[in-house]
Design a protein around this motif. Sequence first.
Motif, mmCIF file in Angstrom:
data_model
loop_
_atom_site.group_PDB
_atom_site.id
_atom_site.type_symbol
_atom_site.label_atom_id
_atom_site.label_comp_id
_atom_site.label_asym_id
_atom_site.label_seq_id
_atom_site.Cartn_x
_atom_site.Cartn_y
_atom_site.Cartn_z
ATOM 1 N N SER A 153 3.320 1.888 -3.395
ATOM 2 C CA SER A 153 2.253 0.885 -3.442
ATOM 3 C C SER A 153 1.026 1.309 -4.232
ATOM 4 O O SER A 153 0.043 0.563 -4.297
ATOM 5 C CB SER A 153 1.826 0.525 -2.004
ATOM 6 O OG SER A 153 2.891 -0.019 -1.270
ATOM 7 N N PRO A 173 0.600 1.913 -7.646
ATOM 8 C CA PRO A 173 0.319 1.279 -8.944
ATOM 9 C C PRO A 173 0.028 -0.221 -8.782
ATOM 10 O O PRO A 173 0.395 -0.847 -7.783
ATOM 11 C CB PRO A 173 1.625 1.477 -9.728
ATOM 12 C CG PRO A 173 2.473 2.384 -8.917
ATOM 13 C CD PRO A 173 2.032 2.243 -7.507
ATOM 14 N N TYR A 174 -0.635 -0.791 -9.817
ATOM 15 C CA TYR A 174 -0.662 -2.243 -9.921
ATOM 16 C C TYR A 174 0.770 -2.755 -10.006
ATOM 17 O O TYR A 174 1.657 -2.089 -10.553
ATOM 18 C CB TYR A 174 -1.374 -2.696 -11.202
ATOM 19 C CG TYR A 174 -2.836 -2.380 -11.296
ATOM 20 C CD1 TYR A 174 -3.732 -2.779 -10.318
ATOM 21 C CD2 TYR A 174 -3.334 -1.709 -12.417
ATOM 22 C CE1 TYR A 174 -5.089 -2.512 -10.424
ATOM 23 C CE2 TYR A 174 -4.688 -1.443 -12.547
ATOM 24 C CZ TYR A 174 -5.566 -1.839 -11.543
ATOM 25 O OH TYR A 174 -6.896 -1.576 -11.672
ATOM 26 N N CYS A 175 0.990 -3.958 -9.498
ATOM 27 C CA CYS A 175 2.271 -4.617 -9.736
ATOM 28 C C CYS A 175 2.058 -5.737 -10.762
ATOM 29 O O CYS A 175 0.962 -5.906 -11.306
ATOM 30 C CB CYS A 175 2.849 -5.166 -8.431
ATOM 31 S SG CYS A 175 1.943 -6.570 -7.730
ATOM 32 N N HIS A 176 3.099 -6.492 -11.038
ATOM 33 C CA HIS A 176 2.985 -7.636 -11.934
ATOM 34 C C HIS A 176 1.907 -8.578 -11.407
ATOM 35 O O HIS A 176 1.733 -8.722 -10.196
ATOM 36 C CB HIS A 176 4.335 -8.363 -12.012
ATOM 37 C CG HIS A 176 4.381 -9.437 -13.053
ATOM 38 N ND1 HIS A 176 3.913 -10.708 -12.829
ATOM 39 C CD2 HIS A 176 4.843 -9.421 -14.332
ATOM 40 C CE1 HIS A 176 4.086 -11.436 -13.919
ATOM 41 N NE2 HIS A 176 4.653 -10.683 -14.847
ATOM 42 N N GLN A 177 1.199 -9.237 -12.311
ATOM 43 C CA GLN A 177 0.092 -10.103 -11.885
ATOM 44 C C GLN A 177 0.529 -11.226 -10.954
ATOM 45 O O GLN A 177 -0.260 -11.737 -10.160
ATOM 46 C CB GLN A 177 -0.639 -10.698 -13.099
ATOM 47 C CG GLN A 177 0.209 -11.594 -14.000
ATOM 48 C CD GLN A 177 0.703 -10.838 -15.215
ATOM 49 O OE1 GLN A 177 0.888 -9.613 -15.164
ATOM 50 N NE2 GLN A 177 0.915 -11.540 -16.318
ATOM 51 N N ARG A 234 -7.355 -10.976 -12.612
ATOM 52 C CA ARG A 234 -7.723 -10.226 -11.406
ATOM 53 C C ARG A 234 -6.698 -9.104 -11.125
ATOM 54 O O ARG A 234 -6.647 -8.556 -10.036
ATOM 55 C CB ARG A 234 -7.931 -11.134 -10.200
ATOM 56 C CG ARG A 234 -6.801 -12.108 -9.866
ATOM 57 C CD ARG A 234 -5.925 -11.574 -8.744
ATOM 58 N NE ARG A 234 -4.535 -11.671 -9.175
ATOM 59 C CZ ARG A 234 -3.552 -12.150 -8.425
ATOM 60 N NH1 ARG A 234 -3.780 -12.584 -7.231
ATOM 61 N NH2 ARG A 234 -2.321 -12.155 -8.888
ATOM 62 N N LEU A 235 -5.892 -8.789 -12.128
ATOM 63 C CA LEU A 235 -4.928 -7.685 -12.152
ATOM 64 C C LEU A 235 -3.721 -7.972 -11.281
ATOM 65 O O LEU A 235 -2.639 -8.202 -11.791
ATOM 66 C CB LEU A 235 -5.596 -6.358 -11.777
ATOM 67 C CG LEU A 235 -6.776 -5.972 -12.674
ATOM 68 C CD1 LEU A 235 -7.369 -4.640 -12.232
ATOM 69 C CD2 LEU A 235 -6.359 -5.925 -14.132
ATOM 70 N N CYS A 236 -3.885 -7.923 -9.954
ATOM 71 C CA CYS A 236 -2.770 -8.277 -9.069
ATOM 72 C C CYS A 236 -3.306 -8.397 -7.659
ATOM 73 O O CYS A 236 -4.437 -8.012 -7.377
ATOM 74 C CB CYS A 236 -1.641 -7.232 -9.136
ATOM 75 S SG CYS A 236 -2.015 -5.644 -8.352
ATOM 76 N N ASN A 239 -3.139 -7.510 -3.497
ATOM 77 C CA ASN A 239 -2.917 -6.339 -2.662
ATOM 78 C C ASN A 239 -1.426 -6.005 -2.583
ATOM 79 O O ASN A 239 -0.619 -6.820 -2.143
ATOM 80 C CB ASN A 239 -3.477 -6.643 -1.269
ATOM 81 C CG ASN A 239 -2.945 -5.731 -0.194
ATOM 82 O OD1 ASN A 239 -2.867 -4.533 -0.395
ATOM 83 N ND2 ASN A 239 -2.572 -6.306 0.940
ATOM 84 N N VAL A 240 -1.054 -4.815 -3.033
ATOM 85 C CA VAL A 240 0.369 -4.472 -3.111
ATOM 86 C C VAL A 240 0.986 -4.134 -1.752
ATOM 87 O O VAL A 240 2.067 -4.643 -1.432
ATOM 88 C CB VAL A 240 0.602 -3.330 -4.130
ATOM 89 C CG1 VAL A 240 2.055 -2.859 -4.105
ATOM 90 C CG2 VAL A 240 0.221 -3.789 -5.528
#
Length: 414
Positions: A67, A69-73, A277-279, A281-282
Amino acid sequence: MSHRTIPTSQRLLDVRYEIRGELARRARDLEAQGRRLIKLNIGNPGAFGFRAPAHLQAAITEHLEASDPYCHQQGLEESRLAVASQHIRRGAQGVSPQRVFIGNGVSELIDLSLRALLNPGDEVLLPSPDYPLWSAATILNGGTPVYYDCLPENGFQADPAQIEASITPHTRALVLINPNNPSGASYSRELLGQLVEIARHHRLLLLADEIYDGIVYDGAAFEPIAPLAGDHPCLSFGGLSKVHRACGYRVGWGVLSGDPARAAEYQHALDLLGALRLCANVPGQWAIPAALNGPDTIGTLTAPGGRLYESRRAVIEACERSAFLSLVAPAGALYAFPGVDVDKVPGFDDHRFALDLLESEGVLIVPGSSFNVPYRHHFRVTLLPEAEQVREVFARIERALSRWAPADSSRHVA
């Protein structure tokens, strides 16, 4: 030296959110003074002792190491697949994981959905009463709310004829909240079909807030609108906050259904705003497949004997016994929206009463006018407390109303 204040956006002048507004701030002041309050202003299950199901908690724990890294938007692929599969099972057309958008709760997605749609002066049809975030997001994104009445004397049901009469060349979308917050109304398949035909005829985007989709009582059935809309563009919202009692996870989703070609530009706009807004909450997203593919954990709570059912029954019975209150029994969601008989309580004002109730009886409710209705004799309470506490709350409400009423109106109150 003079100190100039920082000016704020003029759009905020028309924005209200009393659920967490002035009354909630006064409640915090009273608590700081040592007062013990019963706060029924927010539908926050965790604040009333509910826990997210164990299999959701386990899914997050098992995936914490993945959890960082950023994930897909648009969200984790596994989670979008689970959401898409649920809507395909329900019969929605044109749904795929590529048309699912996961956000930090439905609240964020409501804002993004309207930002992707509206130009200044565009109109959005909203129910009255509404969940006030819909009005606020419409205004903050340059749109104009246009309300259609869902009147208590009509069971808080929408009136298709009034909706159609409210449409202008500036109308862009029709919003449904089903089951409804704050009234608890649940819409029938027949009514939803009529609303779909209005949206189809006038080329309006359907925006369906269905966050309470699994919370219904006494045989009421939740009817998703996307299957009825068929190839007509529809964006349906759901999430983990209510049915799965996981508000703090901040996990919601929006699902585009209908003919992909007709909503291609809108889908691209949603993707762009999601990327900005990037993504979401992963960690919380890992709970989605567990929630949608796992056991039903809400049905026992809404069935006779279940905690939500019994708290709802306590509200219904308290209103039936009351000298002053009436109630359209909520068919779904987590709230009741009682009305006060203004013939027995002349001069009643929902906001002044809510403040008096807080100060004198230690109970925090939400004035009905906060939900964009033209009348001021309703209030909202959540059904989340235990039934015993609900009965205590309504005893205090009755006591307060007795003080507001002329002596001959309340003389038979126990």
